[in-house]
Design an enzyme around this catalytic site. Sequence first.
Site, PDB file in Angstrom:
ATOM      1  N   SER A  24      30.874 -61.883  72.507  1.00 21.10           N
ATOM      2  CA  SER A  24      30.988 -60.284  72.403  1.00 21.10           C
ATOM      3  C   SER A  24      31.178 -59.701  73.829  1.00 21.10           C
ATOM      4  O   SER A  24      31.331 -58.642  73.906  1.00 21.10           O
ATOM      5  CB  SER A  24      29.471 -59.908  71.926  1.00 21.10           C
ATOM      6  OG  SER A  24      28.523 -60.537  72.550  1.00 21.10           O
ATOM      7  N   HIS A 157      37.236 -20.605  46.726  1.00 19.50           N
ATOM      8  CA  HIS A 157      38.224 -21.277  45.869  1.00 19.50           C
ATOM      9  C   HIS A 157      39.633 -21.205  46.471  1.00 19.50           C
ATOM     10  O   HIS A 157      40.445 -21.215  45.875  1.00 19.50           O
ATOM     11  CB  HIS A 157      38.116 -20.870  44.518  1.00 19.50           C
ATOM     12  CG  HIS A 157      36.677 -20.734  43.970  1.00 19.50           C
ATOM     13  ND1 HIS A 157      36.410 -21.664  43.197  1.00 19.50           N
ATOM     14  CD2 HIS A 157      35.931 -19.517  43.926  1.00 19.50           C
ATOM     15  CE1 HIS A 157      34.888 -21.109  42.726  1.00 19.50           C
ATOM     16  NE2 HIS A 157      34.686 -19.990  43.382  1.00 19.50           N
ATOM     17  N   SER A 278      58.903 -31.531  66.676  1.00 20.54           N
ATOM     18  CA  SER A 278      59.377 -32.585  66.086  1.00 20.54           C
ATOM     19  C   SER A 278      60.383 -33.037  66.277  1.00 20.54           C
ATOM     20  O   SER A 278      61.315 -32.379  67.186  1.00 20.54           O
ATOM     21  CB  SER A 278      59.767 -31.971  64.494  1.00 20.54           C
ATOM     22  OG  SER A 278      60.734 -32.818  63.922  1.00 20.54           O
ATOM     23  N   LYS A 284      60.346 -26.733  64.951  1.00 18.21           N
ATOM     24  CA  LYS A 284      58.854 -26.844  64.385  1.00 18.21           C
ATOM     25  C   LYS A 284      57.826 -26.869  65.641  1.00 18.21           C
ATOM     26  O   LYS A 284      58.177 -27.197  66.651  1.00 18.21           O
ATOM     27  CB  LYS A 284      58.720 -28.171  63.816  1.00 18.21           C
ATOM     28  CG  LYS A 284      59.324 -27.870  62.146  1.00 18.21           C
ATOM     29  CD  LYS A 284      58.868 -29.232  61.395  1.00 18.21           C
ATOM     30  CE  LYS A 284      57.462 -29.082  61.139  1.00 18.21           C
ATOM     31  NZ  LYS A 284      56.924 -30.231  60.269  1.00 18.21           N
ATOM     32  N   GLU A 291      45.168 -32.117  63.415  1.00 21.58           N
ATOM     33  CA  GLU A 291      45.489 -33.076  62.404  1.00 21.58           C
ATOM     34  C   GLU A 291      44.749 -34.459  62.690  1.00 21.58           C
ATOM     35  O   GLU A 291      44.306 -35.006  61.832  1.00 21.58           O
ATOM     36  CB  GLU A 291      47.009 -33.419  62.177  1.00 21.58           C
ATOM     37  CG  GLU A 291      47.799 -32.338  61.396  1.00 21.58           C
ATOM     38  CD  GLU A 291      49.032 -32.379  61.366  1.00 21.58           C
ATOM     39  OE1 GLU A 291      49.720 -32.892  60.478  1.00 21.58           O
ATOM     40  OE2 GLU A 291      49.601 -32.135  62.605  1.00 21.58           O
ATOM     41  N   GLN A 323      25.315 -58.663  65.770  1.00 22.74           N
ATOM     42  CA  GLN A 323      26.383 -58.313  67.121  1.00 22.74           C
ATOM     43  C   GLN A 323      27.415 -57.624  66.481  1.00 22.74           C
ATOM     44  O   GLN A 323      28.051 -56.813  67.311  1.00 22.74           O
ATOM     45  CB  GLN A 323      26.633 -59.787  67.392  1.00 22.74           C
ATOM     46  CG  GLN A 323      27.533 -59.850  68.663  1.00 22.74           C
ATOM     47  CD  GLN A 323      28.076 -61.300  69.149  1.00 22.74           C
ATOM     48  OE1 GLN A 323      27.120 -61.819  69.721  1.00 22.74           O
ATOM     49  NE2 GLN A 323      29.197 -61.612  68.879  1.00 22.74           N
ATOM     50  N   LYS A 326      28.125 -53.555  67.334  1.00 27.17           N
ATOM     51  CA  LYS A 326      28.494 -52.788  68.464  1.00 27.17           C
ATOM     52  C   LYS A 326      29.802 -52.232  68.493  1.00 27.17           C
ATOM     53  O   LYS A 326      30.273 -50.941  68.844  1.00 27.17           O
ATOM     54  CB  LYS A 326      28.416 -53.877  69.994  1.00 27.17           C
ATOM     55  CG  LYS A 326      27.206 -53.932  70.253  1.00 27.17           C
ATOM     56  CD  LYS A 326      27.022 -55.024  71.240  1.00 27.17           C
ATOM     57  CE  LYS A 326      25.384 -55.559  71.227  1.00 27.17           C
ATOM     58  NZ  LYS A 326      25.313 -56.189  69.724  1.00 27.17           N
TER      59      LYS A 326
HETATM   60  N1  ARG Z   1      25.249 -60.952  71.654  1.00 24.48           N
HETATM   61  C1  ARG Z   1      23.929 -60.659  70.872  1.00 24.48           C
HETATM   62  C2  ARG Z   1      24.082 -59.583  69.676  1.00 24.48           C
HETATM   63  O1  ARG Z   1      24.769 -58.821  70.227  1.00 24.48           O
HETATM   64  C3  ARG Z   1      22.829 -60.893  71.431  1.00 24.48           C
HETATM   65  C4  ARG Z   1      21.874 -61.437  70.885  1.00 24.48           C
HETATM   66  C5  ARG Z   1      21.929 -62.914  70.588  1.00 24.48           C
HETATM   67  N2  ARG Z   1      20.776 -63.487  70.278  1.00 24.48           N
HETATM   68  C6  ARG Z   1      20.620 -64.786  69.843  1.00 24.48           C
HETATM   69  N3  ARG Z   1      19.418 -65.319  69.428  1.00 24.48           N
HETATM   70  N4  ARG Z   1      21.906 -65.195  69.699  1.00 24.48           N
HETATM   71  O2  ARG Z   1      23.355 -59.567  68.700  1.00 24.48           O
END
Ligand code: ARG
Length: 463
Positions: A24, A157, A278, A284, A291, A323, A326
């Site tokens: 991550s 409406h 455009s 245009k 949008e 995880q 995020k």
């Molecule tokens: N990268 C993990 C998360 O975002 C952190 C917590 C990980 N904990 C573990 N026991 N592997 O959730």
Amino acid sequence: MAKKAWGGRFKKSTSKIAEKFSESISFDKRLYKEDIKGSIAHVTMLADQKIILKKESNKIIKALKEIEKEIEKEKFKFKEEYEDIHLNIEKRLIEKIGEIGGKIHTARSRNDQVLVDTKLYIRSEINEIIDLINELSKQFVNQAEMNLDTILPLYTHMQRGQPVLLSHHLLAYYEMLKRDNERFSDCLRRVNINPLGCGAGSGTSFPIDRDKTTKLLGFKEASKNSIDTVSDRDFIAEFIFCCSSLMMHLSRLAEEFVLWSSKEFDFIDLGDEFTTGSSIMPQKRNPDMAELTRGKIARVYGNLNSILTLMKGLPLSYNRDMQEDKEPLFDTVDTVKGCLELNTEMLKTAKFKAENMEKALSGGFITATDIADYLAKKGMPFRNAHEVSGKIVAYAEKKNKELEELTLDELQKFSDLIKKDVLDVIKVKGSVESKISYGGTSSKNVKKMITLAKKELSKQAKN
Ligand code: ARG
């Protein structure tokens, strides 16, 4: 082979493909500041409680601050094999000061650590979003003040209904944004609870002081149940809901801007700065920014759905699934802040076309309700008054006349309750100014609300 922080019981190394799959760090490196802040509070407390030595905590803190600078100067090498931001920083700490760095993780788990980071992150983003909402709110109030007397149809409406002040319409958005702000502030109360000290989920046998870290990190109080704490991602879902509600409001604004900038309405000029041409049709001018604002809501609703689905049916307590919280969170923050900034600038330079709004008031018998109200005030039951007014409209339509163009003689044929004063009532200005009920569109009311909004905004700025 890089040694894992948790490698003790393993004989073989993790497969590269598993490492790539589960890392991550590519996205949670964004939490480095919060991670370091949380760690500094943690080791400060550990030393105060004599769990580690003061000189050890000093050394750790000094190195953490250096690591923060390395990251800021882009000199830090993030490594996939160390999984996440927590382990990347811990590894670097040990590299810098030796084994002593490993003491940082005494009485702590990544399960509570990741929550500290995420909560500190959301807390600071909520404060920024509230400021950005206030900036946008200010533009609505400014524009309301600059367009105080402009009248346009109120649509119900999508049909022209009754005349209203444009300033009143703009202040509707002010009210929507005010509710959004309140929702974020309320959400903050549940975000701002200290998870640190819950460890992996059962607490810790070390004599930690959770009140101390609560204070150091500016949390309101320590959480009360370690299992709930490490299992909980409600605060992320709630935060994204607050963002969704805000985005829903912005998408309604965007939709009005799209419609209003069409030739059919021609109520607004969004300016060259916020429109595009455009590549094929030279004439245009497209409202792309509006949008895209309308379109970007899809990501935020999607992110809310992701979080709710992620958490559904998950057994207590921590599961690695979490995880996945995020990326939707970060994407939501970026999208919402981008939309707020863009729309504040776009609204600042937008020009409302009063003449065309006025034109839209004709041809729709827009003051018909006012005639019904007029008769009802003179004692006719409203249902009958509605009927009479309807007949007047049918008559005007047949004669190809506006209600305003009917003579007193013509009007009096429909009811002997009709007197000369009706001629004010059927004018759009008279209709607007007659709406004196609290919260209504009379200019007296709207001016009052502008003053109130300004007061509220200056109070917010002081907080
Ligand atoms: N990268 C993990 C998360 O975002 C952190 C917590 C990980 N904990 C573990 N026991 N592997 O959730």
